[in-house]
Every structure is written in C-alpha cells, then in structure tokens.
Design a protein around this motif. Sequence first.
Motif, PDB file in Angstrom:
ATOM      1  N   HIS A   1      -5.614  -0.776   8.445  1.00 36.37           N
ATOM      2  CA  HIS A   1      -4.807  -1.078   7.303  1.00 36.37           C
ATOM      3  C   HIS A   1      -3.432  -0.514   7.610  1.00 36.37           C
ATOM      4  N   ALA A   2      -2.682  -1.465   7.591  1.00 32.22           N
ATOM      5  CA  ALA A   2      -1.228  -1.200   7.747  1.00 32.22           C
ATOM      6  C   ALA A   2      -0.323  -0.912   6.333  1.00 32.22           C
ATOM      7  N   PRO A   3      -0.350   0.534   6.113  1.00 29.21           N
ATOM      8  CA  PRO A   3       0.305   0.793   4.657  1.00 29.21           C
ATOM      9  C   PRO A   3       1.549   0.201   4.617  1.00 29.21           C
ATOM     10  N   HIS A   4       2.424  -0.072   5.508  1.00 27.79           N
ATOM     11  CA  HIS A   4       3.706  -0.515   5.328  1.00 27.79           C
ATOM     12  C   HIS A   4       3.842  -2.124   5.368  1.00 27.79           C
TER      13      HIS A   4
ATOM     14  N   GLY B   1     -16.440 -13.859  15.490  1.00 30.68           N
ATOM     15  CA  GLY B   1     -16.532 -14.801  14.086  1.00 30.68           C
ATOM     16  C   GLY B   1     -17.176 -13.690  13.109  1.00 30.68           C
ATOM     17  N   ARG B   2     -17.412 -12.451  13.198  1.00 26.65           N
ATOM     18  CA  ARG B   2     -17.792 -11.391  12.190  1.00 26.65           C
ATOM     19  C   ARG B   2     -16.556 -11.436  11.016  1.00 26.65           C
ATOM     20  N   THR B   3     -17.083 -10.947   9.860  1.00 26.05           N
ATOM     21  CA  THR B   3     -16.150 -10.885   8.823  1.00 26.05           C
ATOM     22  C   THR B   3     -16.883  -9.630   7.985  1.00 26.05           C
ATOM     23  N   PRO B   4     -16.167  -8.901   7.344  1.00 28.65           N
ATOM     24  CA  PRO B   4     -16.626  -7.730   6.447  1.00 28.65           C
ATOM     25  C   PRO B   4     -17.814  -8.235   5.764  1.00 28.65           C
ATOM     26  N   GLU B   5     -17.834  -9.540   5.220  1.00 29.39           N
ATOM     27  CA  GLU B   5     -18.714  -9.991   4.343  1.00 29.39           C
ATOM     28  C   GLU B   5     -20.279 -10.106   5.010  1.00 29.39           C
ATOM     29  N   SER B   6     -20.074 -10.722   6.449  1.00 27.33           N
ATOM     30  CA  SER B   6     -21.117 -11.144   7.116  1.00 27.33           C
ATOM     31  C   SER B   6     -21.864  -9.589   7.830  1.00 27.33           C
TER      32      SER B   6
ATOM     33  N   LEU C   1       0.647  -1.217  -0.011  1.00 30.15           N
ATOM     34  CA  LEU C   1       0.099   0.035   0.097  1.00 30.15           C
ATOM     35  C   LEU C   1       0.903   1.343  -0.113  1.00 30.15           C
ATOM     36  N   ALA C   2       1.891   1.441   0.736  1.00 26.07           N
ATOM     37  CA  ALA C   2       2.665   2.591   1.098  1.00 26.07           C
ATOM     38  C   ALA C   2       3.433   2.872  -0.356  1.00 26.07           C
ATOM     39  N   GLU C   3       4.165   1.931  -1.120  1.00 26.66           N
ATOM     40  CA  GLU C   3       4.546   1.875  -2.494  1.00 26.66           C
ATOM     41  C   GLU C   3       3.554   2.388  -3.302  1.00 26.66           C
TER      42      GLU C   3
ATOM     43  N   GLY D   1      -5.181  -4.280  -2.221  1.00 23.75           N
ATOM     44  CA  GLY D   1      -6.072  -5.416  -2.252  1.00 23.75           C
ATOM     45  C   GLY D   1      -6.268  -6.135  -0.790  1.00 23.75           C
ATOM     46  N   ASP D   2      -5.519  -6.334  -0.178  1.00 24.06           N
ATOM     47  CA  ASP D   2      -5.408  -7.103   1.363  1.00 24.06           C
ATOM     48  C   ASP D   2      -6.559  -6.426   1.968  1.00 24.06           C
ATOM     49  N   LYS D   3      -7.438  -7.295   2.540  1.00 16.51           N
ATOM     50  CA  LYS D   3      -8.436  -6.543   3.528  1.00 16.51           C
ATOM     51  C   LYS D   3      -8.193  -7.146   4.764  1.00 16.51           C
ATOM     52  N   PRO D   4      -8.166  -6.121   5.741  1.00 17.36           N
ATOM     53  CA  PRO D   4      -7.854  -6.533   7.241  1.00 17.36           C
ATOM     54  C   PRO D   4      -8.936  -7.648   7.723  1.00 17.36           C
ATOM     55  N   THR D   5      -8.757  -8.250   8.744  1.00 23.18           N
ATOM     56  CA  THR D   5      -9.632  -9.147   9.170  1.00 23.18           C
ATOM     57  C   THR D   5     -10.437  -8.390  10.425  1.00 23.18           C
ATOM     58  N   CYS D   6     -11.403  -9.070  10.858  1.00 26.93           N
ATOM     59  CA  CYS D   6     -11.994  -8.294  12.109  1.00 26.93           C
ATOM     60  C   CYS D   6     -11.675  -9.002  13.274  1.00 26.93           C
ATOM     61  N   ASP D   7     -11.111 -10.232  13.511  1.00 33.43           N
ATOM     62  CA  ASP D   7     -10.695 -10.939  14.266  1.00 33.43           C
ATOM     63  C   ASP D   7      -9.748 -10.341  15.162  1.00 33.43           C
ATOM     64  N   SER D   8      -8.925  -9.320  14.927  1.00 30.83           N
ATOM     65  CA  SER D   8      -7.839  -8.666  15.633  1.00 30.83           C
ATOM     66  C   SER D   8      -8.320  -7.891  16.612  1.00 30.83           C
ATOM     67  N   CYS D   9      -9.839  -7.675  16.556  1.00 32.69           N
ATOM     68  CA  CYS D   9     -10.349  -6.757  17.807  1.00 32.69           C
ATOM     69  C   CYS D   9     -11.686  -7.536  18.172  1.00 32.69           C
ATOM     70  N   HIS D  10     -12.507  -8.251  17.208  1.00 30.07           N
ATOM     71  CA  HIS D  10     -13.448  -8.880  17.636  1.00 30.07           C
ATOM     72  C   HIS D  10     -13.318 -10.636  17.603  1.00 30.07           C
TER      73      HIS D  10
END
Length: 115
Positions: A87-90, A107-112, A30-32, A95-104
């Motif tokens: 979103h860790a730019p470095h 079992g939630r996902t962006p799709e759900s 992302l940073a590039e 196109g990578d999507k962060p996951t929700c499970d780092s905080c939640h």
Amino acid sequence: MSKKILSALFGAALAALALSPVAMAEPQELAEMHVEMDGCEACHADGEPSADGAYEFEQCQSCHGTLDEMDAVHQPHEGNLMCADCHAPHDMNVGDKPTCDSCHDDGRTPESILK
C-alpha cells in the motif's frame, strides 16, 4: 408511456447522477486522507519519514491491526512485509487495491485467496 417521455426521464436521471456529489468526488490519495486525521504526524514521527519505515508500520498497525489479525490475504505476510510494501500511501488512492503480481507470478488475486 411514450418513448419521448421515457427518454426525457432517462436523460434527467443521468444528468442528476452526473451532478451528484458522489459522482463528482475526486479520488483522494491515501496520504491525504491520513493527513486530514492528524497531519503528517498521523503516520510519521515529527512529520518526517523514518529511514526504515518501522515507525510508519507501527502506526498502521495501531489503527488497522496487525497483518495476522486481518483477512486471509494479509495473514501470510505477517513477519515478511510492512504495509507500505503493498500500500503505497503517497502513490495510491483511497479504495485502490494493490495487485499480487508485483511479487507473485502465479496469477493469484486477493479474490482468489479469499474464496
């Protein structure tokens, strides 16, 4: 058609796909991608990270809009998180999507969330 002809056509198609520029594209950080726009200054004041990330957060919003203006996944985070919290730019590629499970841990996902 004979099996030999079909096999040859299939092999040629696979070879063409493997050699296509899209298939050979390397993942881009992302940073590039942002550096290609305007150097490090695209995100950082004077090209240097701020101590609290507030300047970078403002830069994200100036191009992408506020979290409240985005989809249902982003809206509940308005006022609670900054873009770089997820979103860790470095560390992430375009196109990578962060996951929700780092905080939640429910079992939630962006799709759900977006259903």
